[in-house]
Design a protein around this motif. Structure first.
Motif, PDB file in Angstrom:
ATOM      1  N   ALA A   8       0.475  -0.862   0.196  1.00 57.76           N
ATOM      2  CA  ALA A   8      -0.083  -0.365   0.200  1.00 57.76           C
ATOM      3  C   ALA A   8       0.291   1.638   0.078  1.00 57.76           C
ATOM      4  CB  ALA A   8      -0.805   0.100   1.203  1.00 57.76           C
ATOM      5  N   VAL A   9       2.118   1.461   0.775  1.00 60.12           N
ATOM      6  CA  VAL A   9       2.770   2.678   0.623  1.00 60.12           C
ATOM      7  C   VAL A   9       3.235   2.375  -0.631  1.00 60.12           C
ATOM      8  CG1 VAL A   9       4.630   3.128   1.913  1.00 60.12           C
ATOM      9  CG2 VAL A   9       3.823   2.394   3.426  1.00 60.12           C
ATOM     10  N   LEU A  10       4.107   1.651  -1.008  1.00 61.60           N
ATOM     11  CA  LEU A  10       4.494   1.690  -2.564  1.00 61.60           C
ATOM     12  C   LEU A  10       3.159   2.003  -3.261  1.00 61.60           C
ATOM     13  CD1 LEU A  10       6.891  -1.609  -2.833  1.00 61.60           C
ATOM     14  CD2 LEU A  10       7.291   0.893  -2.354  1.00 61.60           C
ATOM     15  N   LEU A  11       2.318   1.365  -3.219  1.00 59.49           N
ATOM     16  CA  LEU A  11       1.379   2.438  -3.917  1.00 59.49           C
ATOM     17  C   LEU A  11       1.407   3.448  -4.149  1.00 59.49           C
ATOM     18  CD1 LEU A  11      -0.585   1.086  -6.983  1.00 59.49           C
ATOM     19  CD2 LEU A  11      -2.861   1.002  -5.436  1.00 59.49           C
ATOM     20  N   LEU A  12       1.070   4.090  -3.306  1.00 60.65           N
ATOM     21  CA  LEU A  12       0.605   5.398  -2.864  1.00 60.65           C
ATOM     22  C   LEU A  12       1.512   6.548  -3.817  1.00 60.65           C
ATOM     23  CD1 LEU A  12      -1.373   6.074   0.604  1.00 60.65           C
ATOM     24  CD2 LEU A  12      -1.990   5.967  -1.722  1.00 60.65           C
ATOM     25  N   ALA A  13       3.313   6.214  -3.065  1.00 64.20           N
ATOM     26  CA  ALA A  13       4.358   6.519  -3.193  1.00 64.20           C
ATOM     27  C   ALA A  13       4.478   6.527  -4.783  1.00 64.20           C
ATOM     28  CB  ALA A  13       5.319   5.908  -2.783  1.00 64.20           C
ATOM     29  N   SER A  14       4.487   5.756  -5.539  1.00 62.33           N
ATOM     30  CA  SER A  14       3.876   5.824  -7.055  1.00 62.33           C
ATOM     31  C   SER A  14       3.670   6.176  -7.423  1.00 62.33           C
ATOM     32  CB  SER A  14       3.854   3.665  -7.602  1.00 62.33           C
ATOM     33  OG  SER A  14       4.083   4.438  -8.681  1.00 62.33           O
ATOM     34  N   LEU A  15       2.080   6.049  -7.157  1.00 66.90           N
ATOM     35  CA  LEU A  15       0.889   7.159  -7.112  1.00 66.90           C
ATOM     36  C   LEU A  15       1.347   8.745  -7.236  1.00 66.90           C
ATOM     37  CD1 LEU A  15      -2.023   7.729  -8.140  1.00 66.90           C
ATOM     38  CD2 LEU A  15      -2.768   7.525  -6.118  1.00 66.90           C
ATOM     39  N   ALA A  16       2.232   9.130  -6.494  1.00 66.54           N
ATOM     40  CA  ALA A  16       2.288  10.081  -5.860  1.00 66.54           C
ATOM     41  C   ALA A  16       3.405  10.797  -6.909  1.00 66.54           C
ATOM     42  CB  ALA A  16       2.555  10.341  -4.545  1.00 66.54           C
ATOM     43  N   LEU A  17       4.269  10.062  -7.363  1.00 64.48           N
ATOM     44  CA  LEU A  17       5.148  10.484  -7.982  1.00 64.48           C
ATOM     45  C   LEU A  17       4.100  10.643  -9.605  1.00 64.48           C
ATOM     46  CD1 LEU A  17       8.418  10.834  -8.599  1.00 64.48           C
ATOM     47  CD2 LEU A  17       8.631   8.102  -8.951  1.00 64.48           C
ATOM     48  N   ASN A  18       3.349   9.878  -9.826  1.00 66.15           N
ATOM     49  CA  ASN A  18       3.195   9.841 -11.546  1.00 66.15           C
ATOM     50  C   ASN A  18       2.353  11.365 -11.189  1.00 66.15           C
ATOM     51  OD1 ASN A  18       3.989   7.364 -12.661  1.00 66.15           O
ATOM     52  ND2 ASN A  18       2.516   6.226 -11.212  1.00 66.15           N
ATOM     53  N   LEU A  19       1.749  11.409 -10.232  1.00 68.70           N
ATOM     54  CA  LEU A  19       0.836  12.709 -10.306  1.00 68.70           C
ATOM     55  C   LEU A  19       1.807  14.193 -10.264  1.00 68.70           C
ATOM     56  CD1 LEU A  19      -2.082  12.052  -7.732  1.00 68.70           C
ATOM     57  CD2 LEU A  19      -2.174  12.433 -10.463  1.00 68.70           C
ATOM     58  N   LEU A  20       3.014  13.494  -9.331  1.00 75.77           N
ATOM     59  CA  LEU A  20       4.315  14.928  -9.803  1.00 75.77           C
ATOM     60  C   LEU A  20       4.276  15.376 -11.069  1.00 75.77           C
ATOM     61  CD1 LEU A  20       6.082  17.178  -7.896  1.00 75.77           C
ATOM     62  CD2 LEU A  20       7.477  14.764  -8.108  1.00 75.77           C
ATOM     63  N   LEU A  21       4.994  14.053 -11.275  1.00 71.17           N
ATOM     64  CA  LEU A  21       5.765  13.745 -13.151  1.00 71.17           C
ATOM     65  C   LEU A  21       4.338  14.649 -13.945  1.00 71.17           C
ATOM     66  CD1 LEU A  21       7.838  10.895 -13.197  1.00 71.17           C
ATOM     67  CD2 LEU A  21       8.280  12.681 -13.132  1.00 71.17           C
TER      68      LEU A  21
END
Length: 170
Positions: A8-21
């Motif tokens: 769940a943490v990795l998924l949220l970090a990946s989502l945050a990074l994608n939204l930032l990009l």
């Protein structure tokens, strides 16, 4: 931390990074005009802009004549662009008609550019070497004085190699 929480943490970090990009790319696309420096301005008015009032008045008839001679080709090119836009927006997509419209737009655009370049050359021929150098500098700096602007277009362009070689040595 168990596997489920780590996932769940990795998924949220990946989502945050994608939204930032995606946000960064969206901002860049929205502000793309600030980062694009045209090679040559779209009309010949820039050639006369930095000249004295007397010189501008002297060259104005030639500039006006050049503009008027290019005008019909420009109008035809804009009509072709409107046709392309209409075909793209049609509810029923007609690939063949759109392909033909794009081909016509390319042809008219090339005709307009060739004619516009001819008129630009004719006007530049009327300038002194110093006046042509001023026109060159206008294009190099991307338009009017941009010293007070931020971003790539506001920076001073480094001298070309041939300019720096020709600079007097102290």
């Amino acid at each position: 931390m168990n596997k489920r929480n780590l996932l769940a943490v990795l998924l949220l970090a990946s989502l945050a990074l994608n939204l930032l990009l995606i946000g960064g790319m969206g901002w860049r696309m929205a502000n793309a005009r600030d980062y694009v420096q045209p090679l040559v301005p779209p009309s010949t008015g820039w050639i006369l802009r930095d000249l004295s009032e007397e010189r501008r008045a002297e060259l104005q008839p030639a500039a006006r004549e050049g503009f008027e001679s290019v005008r019909p080709a420009r109008i035809e090119m804009f009509r072709a662009q409107r046709r392309v836009n209409e075909l793209i927006g049609n509810e029923s997509f007609d690939q063949e008609a759109l392909t033909d419209a794009f081909a016509q737009l390319r042809e008219l655009s090339m005709d307009y550019q060739a004619l516009s370049h001819e008129r630009t050359i004719e006007l530049l021929e009327l300038l002194t070497p110093e006046e042509r150098q001023a026109a060159t500098e206008f294009v190099r700096r991307g338009g009017r004085d941009r010293a007070d602007r931020d971003g790539p277009r506001g920076r001073d362009l480094p001298p070309r190699r041939d300019e720096s070689d020709a600079a007097p040595q102290n």
